[in-house]
Design an enzyme around this catalytic site. Structure first.
Site, PDB file in Angstrom:
ATOM      1  N   THR B 193      33.666  -1.113  12.530  1.00 30.24           N
ATOM      2  CA  THR B 193      34.151  -0.507  11.291  1.00 30.24           C
ATOM      3  C   THR B 193      33.753   0.949  11.303  1.00 30.24           C
ATOM      4  O   THR B 193      32.667   1.297  11.754  1.00 30.24           O
ATOM      5  CB  THR B 193      33.507  -1.158  10.053  1.00 30.24           C
ATOM      6  OG1 THR B 193      32.097  -0.957  10.132  1.00 30.24           O
ATOM      7  CG2 THR B 193      33.804  -2.626   9.996  1.00 30.24           C
ATOM      8  N   GLU B 337      36.544  -6.493   8.844  1.00 26.96           N
ATOM      9  CA  GLU B 337      35.687  -7.672   8.645  1.00 26.96           C
ATOM     10  C   GLU B 337      36.471  -8.932   8.305  1.00 26.96           C
ATOM     11  O   GLU B 337      35.906 -10.033   8.274  1.00 26.96           O
ATOM     12  CB  GLU B 337      34.682  -7.399   7.501  1.00 26.96           C
ATOM     13  CG  GLU B 337      33.568  -6.436   7.847  1.00 26.96           C
ATOM     14  CD  GLU B 337      33.917  -4.973   7.571  1.00 26.96           C
ATOM     15  OE1 GLU B 337      35.130  -4.661   7.509  1.00 26.96           O
ATOM     16  OE2 GLU B 337      32.998  -4.170   7.421  1.00 26.96           O
ATOM     17  N   LYS B 445      30.235   4.759 -13.139  1.00 26.41           N
ATOM     18  CA  LYS B 445      29.713   3.845 -14.157  1.00 26.41           C
ATOM     19  C   LYS B 445      29.320   4.646 -15.380  1.00 26.41           C
ATOM     20  O   LYS B 445      28.277   5.285 -15.413  1.00 26.41           O
ATOM     21  CB  LYS B 445      28.550   3.053 -13.586  1.00 26.41           C
ATOM     22  CG  LYS B 445      29.039   2.155 -12.456  1.00 26.41           C
ATOM     23  CD  LYS B 445      27.964   1.328 -11.814  1.00 26.41           C
ATOM     24  CE  LYS B 445      28.631   0.496 -10.710  1.00 26.41           C
ATOM     25  NZ  LYS B 445      27.675  -0.297  -9.944  1.00 26.41           N
ATOM     26  N   TRP B 450      33.329   0.747 -16.080  1.00 32.54           N
ATOM     27  CA  TRP B 450      33.676   1.321 -14.781  1.00 32.54           C
ATOM     28  C   TRP B 450      34.934   2.166 -14.878  1.00 32.54           C
ATOM     29  O   TRP B 450      35.946   1.740 -15.434  1.00 32.54           O
ATOM     30  CB  TRP B 450      33.905   0.202 -13.743  1.00 32.54           C
ATOM     31  CG  TRP B 450      32.655  -0.536 -13.359  1.00 32.54           C
ATOM     32  CD1 TRP B 450      31.413  -0.387 -13.907  1.00 32.54           C
ATOM     33  CD2 TRP B 450      32.528  -1.548 -12.355  1.00 32.54           C
ATOM     34  NE1 TRP B 450      30.518  -1.232 -13.293  1.00 32.54           N
ATOM     35  CE2 TRP B 450      31.167  -1.958 -12.337  1.00 32.54           C
ATOM     36  CE3 TRP B 450      33.416  -2.133 -11.454  1.00 32.54           C
ATOM     37  CZ2 TRP B 450      30.686  -2.944 -11.470  1.00 32.54           C
ATOM     38  CZ3 TRP B 450      32.948  -3.108 -10.585  1.00 32.54           C
ATOM     39  CH2 TRP B 450      31.587  -3.506 -10.587  1.00 32.54           C
TER      40      TRP B 450
END
Lengths: 547, 547
Positions: B193, B337, B445, B450
């Site tokens: 990755t 992944e 935040k 959010w």
């Protein structure tokens, strides 16, 4: 970081066992409002959803658990294709038990034999089969109780042991239950083959093979389903794992339409029309009824796109009839032992642009195997034969959902390369298209060459006076075996042996021509409609060919 | 017959391990004459077939075997999408080694780092990357030899250790070799990755996960391929397992068209047009180039049916452009992944008849998970959040081809239910449609709620003067964090902070409005084109919001 002595690359992906309950979980979560519509055994059309089916399947599992059903125990179903049967499947498998689908069309003694052989602890049955089971009950000492797939209003008075109506039964469960986690190689389902000789043999599917088979069934080489399709499985859930459709459809979120007990042309047509069915699957006999009904009433099925057909070969005339209706006919070949998908007659690129006649020729083959199925043809000594479309040999199969051994048997049924002998005789062409030419035990071995009894039969039934034809091989002093053609004429028709043979002349290879023709009142059949050639061989065992 | 003490129902199906080589075996046998067409690195169009690719992949395996490559050893590729790269994949995996696809677009130091981390014994490289590797060679002491993917005529003069031209190399093998049989859970491939911070992390796929992923990719919830399709993977084979296409296409026998090194609009268009491509897959940046080229030259792609798009969100304008061309745009979400398929934006039945505008809205979501993928969204404490299409939470995933642990790491990355935290923030609606709203580390935040940095960026770039926009959260005395909008203007354009905010007013929730706007000459990017928010946070760490 760096390397350690043991392999640092193993086991780095998640362990996600292939379990059947994951299919209904997925359907309920992602396609929860998708419909399952049934012509119920009681009569009315019933509508439910994958979300509801999962909730009720969990209750089935909970009730089986409370009954003491353990992992690996057998629970039988004698049932039509309905939403309740689907709930039973997922409930039985989800508690780790084995769902034994019993074919109610077998002879009663065979039904008793396989229920005892499987040691089924509970039998879940449609009301249709309660009288049948009542007659057999004395012979079924191991069955602890019977669940009748209906509600209390329709529950028949019955002498069956501890009989309870399904709706009352699952009403006792609060649904607070989790699927039992088992190994993916644990058994999930069981189906007996209805051979033409000997006792039926049990095939045991596993969670892994059922899930892999459902994945295979959803590829473009098989059903190529999507969530926008509507699927009507005419093939019963007690036939060869319902050809996988009870897994394939919820896997992808397709709408299911279940025909219940009514498989006649009018009933199937009405359901297909009113529910806008796009894909259906069943045996040629069912399509014959459907096409005859549609033809007689000048009807069409504008939504229907694909008809999968297996069990026996789809006649060319039926392929043509579906093509005229704008429907793709897709022959499939498989067996109870192969879960059952073996081949599907999908047109590959070099062939999709063929002239119509050649395209239809190709569609009369049983098709090529998808990934997960390996085929070979061999001679009697197990030597591989060429894929030339001409050489026929014993068809053998290996794959991700193929049987290794029958239930309760110690007999080795795989060859040294791990292939299962299907008992069919077939050709395979260079593109992988397989064509069944006969059953191995029916093929006629003449002078070291093989004659296909099926091809001779197909040729004979082309005569307008012939209702049905069967060909068997009988001993011959010079050629080892030669074909005898046995004919059942249509009511009122007349035909001589000479006329029969004249009709076939030129249509089959000269050396294939039957040495004699015999006429009979009626050709005998097994419970599942196959010609009983063993009985014919017995009947004609003293027959002598004319010199 | 009867029961024995051990379960008489176990192990009655064949053992048929899911190994990658079975895919190319199947393609070669059943779809042997199907073409793989490549725009070669050397220039000309090259044509081969699955049958030939298998023969040559076996020679790759044989040569690796003769080199002493053992099961589990790593062999690297630095290569474009070509037939030779495909042969290397199947050859490396078929000898039981691990095919480590190195992303040549990484910074050179990262490339050296991952080749060393993986302990690659052999590197197979396109001629394109020979100069790059020559510069790195001193830092790669463990690489024993280099195979250059070309023929002797095009072989560059090189200082690379034991460098050999691929065609000369495989010419040494006679092809009399059988795939090594390994456990289906053995490692088959490896991909790092490219995170925005820290060293890259290695993901190790297994034979089982690659085969299951190919099956999943061939269902109607994903690519829905058939043997009549022609697939052009623009997505490189070094990006997240090529989204599975190097397995998915041969699995079903689809024709493959490989773009080699040329991914500009004209080159991709020409190949798609001349080879009649029906399905393609790649990142939005590639489609932007293609659409611009087609628009400028008034071109169409009459054969193209489906464009799969991942890597980052497909803008609404791009979805509309493809729909105008008669092409289905299919967003996909996944990660290295996750093999990578996580979700696909397939329209389910209730939505396929929506009005166009609502249908496009749905297509801007990342879609729902196919069977084999389980998703959940949680708050920071791991509590599940509702699937209401509004509540956003950390996106977590579990499934048949999802990572459990990174290579060489002891860190536990799954939660107690076995889910992997994707690092994305998303909403999921009641039908399972998932929509990425942010990266977890980029979400702002503010007062316990959010704010999506991505949505603010998408809004800001809608202004004609804005070339690119990035939003980061900075500390705020009252609200914990508040958004700072960082803007790079188009060359020659002018815009004030006030005008920028006025433009956004009413387009985003009032309390989401950035507290300040800063203009920069250029927004920094990672090697794979992602905005480097860590660098921006550093750059603005002393920034103070106006009171």
């Amino acid at each position: 970081m760096g390397l350690t002595a043991t392999k640092p690359t193993d086991g780095l992906m998640q362990d996600w066992p292939l379990l059947c309950h994951r299919i209904i979980d997925h359907a309920a979560l992602i396609h929860g409002s998708q419909e399952v519509v049934t012509r119920s055994v009681e009569g009315p059309i019933h509508r439910t959803t994958y979300a509801e089916i999962r909730v009720r399947a969990l209750k089935v599992a909970q009730m089986l658990d409370s009954h003491g059903i353990a992992v690996g125990d057998r629970v039988a179903t004698l049932a039509w294709n309905t939403w309740r049967h689907l709930e039973c499947w997922y409930g039985i498998m989800g508690v780790g038990a084995i769902c034994h689908t019993v074919n109610p069309r077998l002879f009663p003694d065979q039904i008793a034999w396989i229920i005892n052989d499987a040691a089924d602890r509970i039998v879940m049955t449609d009301i249709t089969f309660v009288p049948l089971l009542e007659k057999l009950a004395d012979k079924l000492p191991n069955v602890e109780s019977y669940v009748v797939l209906t509600d209390s209003a329709h529950m028949p008075d019955t002498t069956l042991r501890k009989a309870v109506a399904y709706e009352d039964w699952i009403a006792q469960a609060d649904g607070d239950f989790r699927w039992r986690q088992v190994d993916e190689n644990a058994a999930s389902a069981m189906c007996y083959t209805s051979g033409t000789t000997g006792n039926p043999k049990g095939v045991i599917y596993t969670h892994r093979t059922n899930v892999l088979h459902a994945m295979m069934g959803n590829t473009g080489d098989a059903m190529a389903l999507t969530a926008t399709e509507t699927v009507l499985p005419v093939v019963p859930m007690f036939h060869a794992n319902s050809w996988g459709l009870a897994f394939v459809a919820p896997f992808i979120g397709a709408k299911m339409v279940m025909p219940g007990p009514k498989l006649d042309g009018a009933s199937v047509y009405d359901l297909m029309y009113s529910e806008a069915v796009t894909l259906t699957a069943g045996v040629p006999a069912v399509w014959q009824m459907l096409l005859a009904y549609m033809d007689a009433n000048k009807l069409t099925l504008p939504h229907l796109k694909l008809v999968a057909c297996g069990g026996s070969a789809m006649p060319r005339s039926m392929i043509e009839a579906f093509l005229r209706l704008g429907v793709t006919p897709r022959q499939a070949w498989g067996m109870t032992e192969t879960s059952p998908m073996g081949t599907m007659s999908v047109l590959k690129p070099p062939f999709s642009n063929l002239a119509e006649d050649e395209r239809i020729n190709l569609l009369t083959a049983q098709g090529y195997p998808p990934f997960g199925v390996e085929l070979k043809i061999t001679d009697d000594d197990g030597r591989r034969l060429p894929w030339d479309g001409k050489t026929s040999g014993r068809l053998k199969i290996r794959g991700l959902a193929v049987v290794r051994r029958y239930y309760g048997s110690d007999t080795e049924i795989l060859d040294e390369e791990g292939y299962f002998d299907t008992g069919d005789v077939a050709t395979i062409d260079q593109h992988g298209y397989m064509r069944i030419t006969d059953r191995a035990k029916d093929v006629i071995k003449s002078g070291g060459e093989w004659i296909s009894s099926i091809e001779l039969e197909n040729c004979a039934v082309g005569h307008p006076a012939v209702a049905e034809a069967a060909v068997i091989g009988l001993p011959h002093p010079k050629w080892d075996e030669r074909p005898l053609l046995i004919v059942q004429l249509k009511s009122g028709a007349t035909l001589s042996a000479r006329e029969m043979l004249d009709f076939m002349e030129g249509k089959v290879a000269r050396w294939w021509m039957p040495n004699a023709v015999e006429f009979v009142q009626s050709i005998p059949h097994t419970a599942t409609g196959k010609i009983m050639k063993a009985a014919l061989r017995q009947q004609f065992e003293n027959f002598e060919f004319p010199a």
